[in-house]
Every structure is written in structure tokens, then in C-alpha cells.
Design a protein around this motif. Structure first.
Motif, PDB file in Angstrom:
ATOM      1  N   LEU A 167      -2.224  -1.763  -3.931  1.00  0.00           N
ATOM      2  CA  LEU A 167      -0.831  -1.507  -4.250  1.00  0.00           C
ATOM      3  C   LEU A 167       0.101  -2.582  -3.690  1.00  0.00           C
ATOM      4  O   LEU A 167       1.280  -2.616  -4.031  1.00  0.00           O
ATOM      5  N   GLY A 168      -0.422  -3.459  -2.841  1.00  0.00           N
ATOM      6  CA  GLY A 168       0.380  -4.569  -2.351  1.00  0.00           C
ATOM      7  C   GLY A 168       1.540  -4.181  -1.449  1.00  0.00           C
ATOM      8  O   GLY A 168       2.516  -4.928  -1.348  1.00  0.00           O
ATOM      9  N   PHE A 169       1.447  -3.032  -0.780  1.00  0.00           N
ATOM     10  CA  PHE A 169       2.477  -2.671   0.190  1.00  0.00           C
ATOM     11  C   PHE A 169       2.431  -3.670   1.352  1.00  0.00           C
ATOM     12  O   PHE A 169       1.398  -4.296   1.600  1.00  0.00           O
ATOM     13  N   PRO A 170       3.516  -3.824   2.100  1.00  0.00           N
ATOM     14  CA  PRO A 170       3.514  -4.797   3.199  1.00  0.00           C
ATOM     15  C   PRO A 170       2.595  -4.394   4.353  1.00  0.00           C
ATOM     16  O   PRO A 170       2.629  -3.245   4.813  1.00  0.00           O
ATOM     17  N   ASP A 171       1.770  -5.325   4.773  1.00  0.00           N
ATOM     18  CA  ASP A 171       0.919  -5.118   5.945  1.00  0.00           C
ATOM     19  C   ASP A 171       1.822  -4.886   7.153  1.00  0.00           C
ATOM     20  O   ASP A 171       2.792  -5.604   7.357  1.00  0.00           O
ATOM     21  N   ARG A 172       1.480  -3.877   7.954  1.00  0.00           N
ATOM     22  CA  ARG A 172       2.295  -3.444   9.100  1.00  0.00           C
ATOM     23  C   ARG A 172       3.642  -2.856   8.659  1.00  0.00           C
ATOM     24  O   ARG A 172       4.586  -2.792   9.439  1.00  0.00           O
ATOM     25  N   GLY A 173       3.711  -2.457   7.398  1.00  0.00           N
ATOM     26  CA  GLY A 173       4.944  -1.862   6.889  1.00  0.00           C
ATOM     27  C   GLY A 173       4.696  -0.557   6.172  1.00  0.00           C
ATOM     28  O   GLY A 173       5.474  -0.176   5.292  1.00  0.00           O
ATOM     29  N   LEU A 174       3.618   0.134   6.540  1.00  0.00           N
ATOM     30  CA  LEU A 174       3.266   1.386   5.865  1.00  0.00           C
ATOM     31  C   LEU A 174       4.032   2.553   6.478  1.00  0.00           C
ATOM     32  O   LEU A 174       3.502   3.334   7.263  1.00  0.00           O
ATOM     33  N   PHE A 175       5.282   2.661   6.083  1.00  0.00           N
ATOM     34  CA  PHE A 175       6.122   3.731   6.595  1.00  0.00           C
ATOM     35  C   PHE A 175       6.356   4.769   5.506  1.00  0.00           C
ATOM     36  O   PHE A 175       6.115   4.511   4.321  1.00  0.00           O
ATOM     37  N   LEU A 176       6.814   5.939   5.898  1.00  0.00           N
ATOM     38  CA  LEU A 176       7.006   7.031   4.947  1.00  0.00           C
ATOM     39  C   LEU A 176       8.256   6.772   4.104  1.00  0.00           C
ATOM     40  O   LEU A 176       9.339   7.286   4.395  1.00  0.00           O
ATOM     41  N   LYS A 177       8.072   5.986   3.067  1.00  0.00           N
ATOM     42  CA  LYS A 177       9.152   5.694   2.139  1.00  0.00           C
ATOM     43  C   LYS A 177       8.859   6.406   0.820  1.00  0.00           C
ATOM     44  O   LYS A 177       7.726   6.439   0.356  1.00  0.00           O
ATOM     45  N   GLU A 178       9.892   6.932   0.205  1.00  0.00           N
ATOM     46  CA  GLU A 178       9.710   7.671  -1.032  1.00  0.00           C
ATOM     47  C   GLU A 178       9.076   6.809  -2.120  1.00  0.00           C
ATOM     48  O   GLU A 178       8.234   7.280  -2.885  1.00  0.00           O
ATOM     49  N   GLU A 179       9.471   5.534  -2.176  1.00  0.00           N
ATOM     50  CA  GLU A 179       8.904   4.665  -3.208  1.00  0.00           C
ATOM     51  C   GLU A 179       7.396   4.494  -3.028  1.00  0.00           C
ATOM     52  O   GLU A 179       6.654   4.403  -4.016  1.00  0.00           O
ATOM     53  N   TYR A 180       6.933   4.459  -1.770  1.00  0.00           N
ATOM     54  CA  TYR A 180       5.490   4.345  -1.522  1.00  0.00           C
ATOM     55  C   TYR A 180       4.775   5.627  -1.904  1.00  0.00           C
ATOM     56  O   TYR A 180       3.699   5.602  -2.519  1.00  0.00           O
ATOM     57  N   ILE A 181       5.362   6.755  -1.532  1.00  0.00           N
ATOM     58  CA  ILE A 181       4.767   8.047  -1.876  1.00  0.00           C
ATOM     59  C   ILE A 181       4.659   8.187  -3.382  1.00  0.00           C
ATOM     60  O   ILE A 181       3.630   8.638  -3.917  1.00  0.00           O
ATOM     61  N   GLN A 182       5.691   7.779  -4.107  1.00  0.00           N
ATOM     62  CA  GLN A 182       5.676   7.872  -5.561  1.00  0.00           C
ATOM     63  C   GLN A 182       4.563   7.023  -6.167  1.00  0.00           C
ATOM     64  O   GLN A 182       3.875   7.457  -7.101  1.00  0.00           O
ATOM     65  N   GLN A 183       4.373   5.806  -5.647  1.00  0.00           N
ATOM     66  CA  GLN A 183       3.351   4.922  -6.201  1.00  0.00           C
ATOM     67  C   GLN A 183       1.941   5.462  -5.934  1.00  0.00           C
ATOM     68  O   GLN A 183       1.067   5.383  -6.801  1.00  0.00           O
ATOM     69  N   VAL A 184       1.731   5.996  -4.741  1.00  0.00           N
ATOM     70  CA  VAL A 184       0.420   6.575  -4.434  1.00  0.00           C
ATOM     71  C   VAL A 184       0.194   7.822  -5.288  1.00  0.00           C
ATOM     72  O   VAL A 184      -0.896   8.031  -5.830  1.00  0.00           O
ATOM     73  N   ALA A 185       1.233   8.636  -5.438  1.00  0.00           N
ATOM     74  CA  ALA A 185       1.122   9.829  -6.271  1.00  0.00           C
ATOM     75  C   ALA A 185       0.819   9.459  -7.719  1.00  0.00           C
ATOM     76  O   ALA A 185       0.053  10.150  -8.407  1.00  0.00           O
ATOM     77  N   SER A 186       1.397   8.369  -8.184  1.00  0.00           N
ATOM     78  CA  SER A 186       1.147   7.907  -9.551  1.00  0.00           C
ATOM     79  C   SER A 186      -0.312   7.517  -9.742  1.00  0.00           C
ATOM     80  O   SER A 186      -0.916   7.817 -10.781  1.00  0.00           O
ATOM     81  N   ILE A 187      -0.895   6.847  -8.751  1.00  0.00           N
ATOM     82  CA  ILE A 187      -2.317   6.489  -8.805  1.00  0.00           C
ATOM     83  C   ILE A 187      -3.181   7.742  -8.868  1.00  0.00           C
ATOM     84  O   ILE A 187      -4.155   7.826  -9.622  1.00  0.00           O
ATOM     85  N   ILE A 188      -2.815   8.741  -8.071  1.00  0.00           N
ATOM     86  CA  ILE A 188      -3.569   9.996  -8.053  1.00  0.00           C
ATOM     87  C   ILE A 188      -3.475  10.688  -9.410  1.00  0.00           C
ATOM     88  O   ILE A 188      -4.475  11.180  -9.956  1.00  0.00           O
ATOM     89  N   ARG A 189      -2.288  10.712  -9.987  1.00  0.00           N
ATOM     90  CA  ARG A 189      -2.124  11.349 -11.288  1.00  0.00           C
ATOM     91  C   ARG A 189      -2.873  10.599 -12.392  1.00  0.00           C
ATOM     92  O   ARG A 189      -3.392  11.208 -13.321  1.00  0.00           O
ATOM     93  N   ALA A 190      -2.926   9.297 -12.288  1.00  0.00           N
ATOM     94  CA  ALA A 190      -3.586   8.497 -13.316  1.00  0.00           C
ATOM     95  C   ALA A 190      -5.099   8.669 -13.273  1.00  0.00           C
ATOM     96  O   ALA A 190      -5.760   8.746 -14.314  1.00  0.00           O
TER      97      ALA A 190
END
Length: 236
Positions: free
Chosen positions: A74-97
């Protein structure tokens, strides 16, 4: 990641996380014909050794060794994995797909903060993916994951359950050795715990987990909910 339905989707903060924690289980289930996907949240761009291009090449080799159906980042920033809504949405999208039955993520307790943060992001996304009115950029059809389990990376914790990987330990070790930039000491290597017998440590841990349950090698997992045993109470 393509839209084929997966039996298992394993998330890691960096390429090699999933292999450290559960490569034997993946190889075992892939050999049984299960469709398995790996999703790395970052490109590990801040790793002390190697670079993004090399890490992707190594990740591809490891996935091939294990028989993984699909792998993505997903190319999120290394050392930047914080609880951001945009990150949650992208991971949720992968799960749904990919519609996995079971999702795996790193165990929360780990010396590397990215691993625990990955677990929190995935846990949030697993829940959100099943909420009918939760919106993602695409793949808005809800999907409810049946189980969420956690694998261990740097820790040795009392497992809630184990998987016998005795016949697949060599594939696990081969997958780890595919990451030469991370685990192989060379003149160019920056001195980190990973290039100082790390693979041997992982092998010893799986041997110890195996010893606990009466097999040669096992991988240990954690779960937040009790396991329901149906037909295997007697180990049959």
C-alpha cells in the motif's frame, strides 16, 4: 491486489514481517490449495539495509517460494503507520476486494512500533470493512472477516494456538533467506539485530513452540477471542 476471493490475507508493516511470523503456515496452507494473499503496508523505505526496489524483488521471491497467490504494497510511509482514517479506508478496501475468510496481522507487543501500529490499523479496518454504510474509495460492498489472528515477529509470547510446520520449516527458512539484504551480513551491511543470527533465532523459537506441543516445529499465534473447536477436539 486482484479481486479473487482469498482464504487468507496476511498483513505486515514491512516485507518480511509475514514471513518471520507465519511463513510455515502459509506454505502449509498453500500446499493444501488455499488462496493466500500478503499485503505489506509500507515499502520499508527506511530500512537500514537494502532499498525499496531490492526489497520488492526479495518479497516477490519469498512469495513465490511459499506459493502465495498475490502480494501487494500500500506504500504507506515507513515509521508513519498511525491511526489515520485514510489508511483504515485503504486497508478496508483491500479486505473488501479480496474477501478473505481469515486475516492475520502482527501481534501488538513487539519492540518495533510499526508492528503494533500495523495490528491496530488492520483491526480497525477488519471491523470497518464489515460495516454496510462504511465508505471506501472503491469496493464498497461490505465484507465480514470470520477470524482475525495475530502472528509474532520479534517476540516470544505464550501462544493461544499453534500450527505444526514441521514439514515446512525449510520453506520458511528459504523464504527468509530470500531477504539477503535484511538477514545476510556483508561488508556493506549496517549493523542491526537482523544481520546477527536473526533467522537462527526465529528457527529456535519455532522449535521451542513445537516442543511445547509435541512436534518438531510450530508457529504460535494470538487471538482476542476463544477458539471454537468443532471436529478436532481429539486431534483427528
Amino acid at each position: 491486489m486482484n479481486d479473487k476471493n482469498l482464504h487468507i490475507l496476511a498483513f505486515g508493516a514491512h516485507a518480511d514481517d509475514v514471513e518471520i511470523g507465519m511463513a510455515g503456515t502459509i506454505a502449509k496452507l498453500a500446499a493444501e490449495g488455499k488462496q493466500i494473499g500478503i499485503c505489506d503496508l509500507t515499502d520499508a523505505d527506511l530500512s537500514s539495509n537494502g532499498n525499496v526496489a531490492l526489497r520488492k524483488e526479495e518479497a516477490g521471491k519469498a512469495a513465490e517460494i511459499l506459493g502465495v497467490s498475490t502480494r501487494s504494497s500500500l506504500g504507506f510511509p515507513d515509521r508513519g503507520l498511525f491511526l489515520k482514517e485514510e489508511y483504515i479506508q485503504q486497508v478496508a478496501s483491500i479486505i473488501r476486494a479480496s474477501k478473505p475468510k481469515i486475516v492475520f496481522a502482527p501481534y501488538f507487543e513487539d519492540r518495533h512500533p510499526d508492528h503494533g501500529n500495523c495490528a491496530r490499523l488492520v483491526e480497525e479496518a477488519v471491523f470497518s470493512a464489515g460495516v454496510k454504510k462504511y465508505k471506501t474509495d472503491e469496493n464498497n460492498e461490505p465484507h465480514r472477516v470470520e477470524k482475525l489472528y495475530f502472528y509474532m515477529i520479534n517476540g516470544f509470547h505464550q501462544p493461544d494456538f499453534t500450527v505444526d510446520i514441521s514439514l515446512f520449516i525449510e520453506k520458511k527458512l528459504a523464504a527468509l533467506r530470500a531477504y539477503k539484504s535484511q538477514f545476510e551480513l556483508s561488508e556493506q551491511s549496517y549493523n542491526t539485530p537482523l544481520v546477527n543470527g536473526y533467522i537462527e533465532t526465529v528457527e529456535a523459537r519455532e522449535r521451542m513452540f513445537g516442543k511445547m506441543v509435541g512436534v518438531s516445529f510450530a508457529e504460535g499465534f494470538k487471538t482476542k477471542v476463544p477458539l471454537l473447536l468443532k471436529h478436532d477436539l481429539m486431534g483427528e
